[in-house]
Design a protein around this motif. Structure first.
Motif, PDB file in Angstrom:
ATOM      1  N   TYR A 135       0.839  -1.192   0.000  1.00 22.31           N
ATOM      2  CA  TYR A 135       0.000   0.000   0.000  1.00 22.31           C
ATOM      3  C   TYR A 135       0.878   1.247   0.000  1.00 22.31           C
ATOM      4  N   TYR A 158      -4.702   7.080   1.512  1.00 20.33           N
ATOM      5  CA  TYR A 158      -4.255   5.694   1.526  1.00 20.33           C
ATOM      6  C   TYR A 158      -4.664   5.034   0.224  1.00 20.33           C
ATOM      7  N   ASN A 159      -3.806   4.162  -0.321  1.00 18.83           N
ATOM      8  CA  ASN A 159      -4.136   3.402  -1.521  1.00 18.83           C
ATOM      9  C   ASN A 159      -3.691   1.959  -1.293  1.00 18.83           C
ATOM     10  N   GLY A 160      -4.652   1.074  -1.023  1.00 20.67           N
ATOM     11  CA  GLY A 160      -4.354  -0.338  -0.807  1.00 20.67           C
ATOM     12  C   GLY A 160      -4.171  -1.055  -2.130  1.00 20.67           C
ATOM     13  N   LYS A 161      -3.081  -1.854  -2.247  1.00 19.62           N
ATOM     14  CA  LYS A 161      -2.766  -2.521  -3.513  1.00 19.62           C
ATOM     15  C   LYS A 161      -2.927  -4.042  -3.449  1.00 19.62           C
ATOM     16  N   THR A 164      -3.017   3.590   9.534  1.00 17.40           N
ATOM     17  CA  THR A 164      -3.193   2.631   8.435  1.00 17.40           C
ATOM     18  C   THR A 164      -3.717   1.285   8.906  1.00 17.40           C
TER      19      THR A 164
END
Length: 190
Positions: A83, A95-98, A185
């Motif tokens: 992320y 936040y960018n969850g991958k 997070t």
């Protein structure tokens, strides 16, 4: 009794030396300052600033809206959380969850000014000048972490960490964990 035979002045006669002139003395001092002045001056400034700032909060930030703290955790080929998170100076958290996280995609949150100031103080305490830009080496099947601090549009520090290599100092790991803590997070990752 033996002073007549072993007279030190006879064994080691004094050399005839010229008295130093004012010009020669000034040239000698100028030479010393020329070669060592920069080092001495920088050391003096560091000692003076440490003395003046001792016990006082260090906040070189004039515009908190220009602050950007970023953390990127990549998983490699392992099943580790991947992320990106960015904390802005106004307290906004992006936040960018991958991969391998509880929440995928982009999410927004908020942090307090006090938490943000404490995080910047953690960066200052970590002594950024001593941190290297990279710890370890690329391992394609292992995780990697990257964090950065930028103020007024210029990057103050950017560190890439390959944690499985085990040469990462505790200060780098502590900064990564502090960024996660301040950005909250855990609500999206675990």
């Amino acid at each position: 009794m033996y002073s007549d035979i072993f007279c030190l002045d006879q064994l080691f006669p004094k050399r005839r030396t010229r008295e130093p002139t004012r010009t020669g003395t000034l040239l000698l001092w100028w030479s010393v300052l020329w070669h060592y002045g920069a080092v001495v001056f920088r050391s003096f400034i560091l000692v003076l600033s440490a003395f003046l700032l001792a016990g006082q909060p260090v906040s070189p930030i004039k515009d908190w809206n220009s602050v950007r703290i970023k953390l990127s955790r990549e998983s490699g080929f392992c099943v580790c959380a991947a992320y990106d998170v960015e904390i802005q100076g106004n307290g906004t958290v992006r936040y960018n969850g991958k991969y391998a996280v509880r929440v995928l995609g982009e999410q927004f949150g908020q942090t307090t000014q006090a938490e943000l100031e404490e995080l910047v103080a953690d960066f200052v305490r970590a002594d950024l000048g001593k941190l290297r830009p990279e710890y370890g080496h690329i391992m394609f099947d292992a995780p990697s972490y990257k964090f950065s601090l930028s103020i007024d549009g210029s990057v103050k520090i950017e560190v890439v960490d390959y944690p499985l290599v085990r040469e990462t100092p505790a200060a780098v790991t502590a900064l990564e964990d502090a960024i996660d803590r301040v950005a909250h997070t855990a609500q999206w990752v675990r």
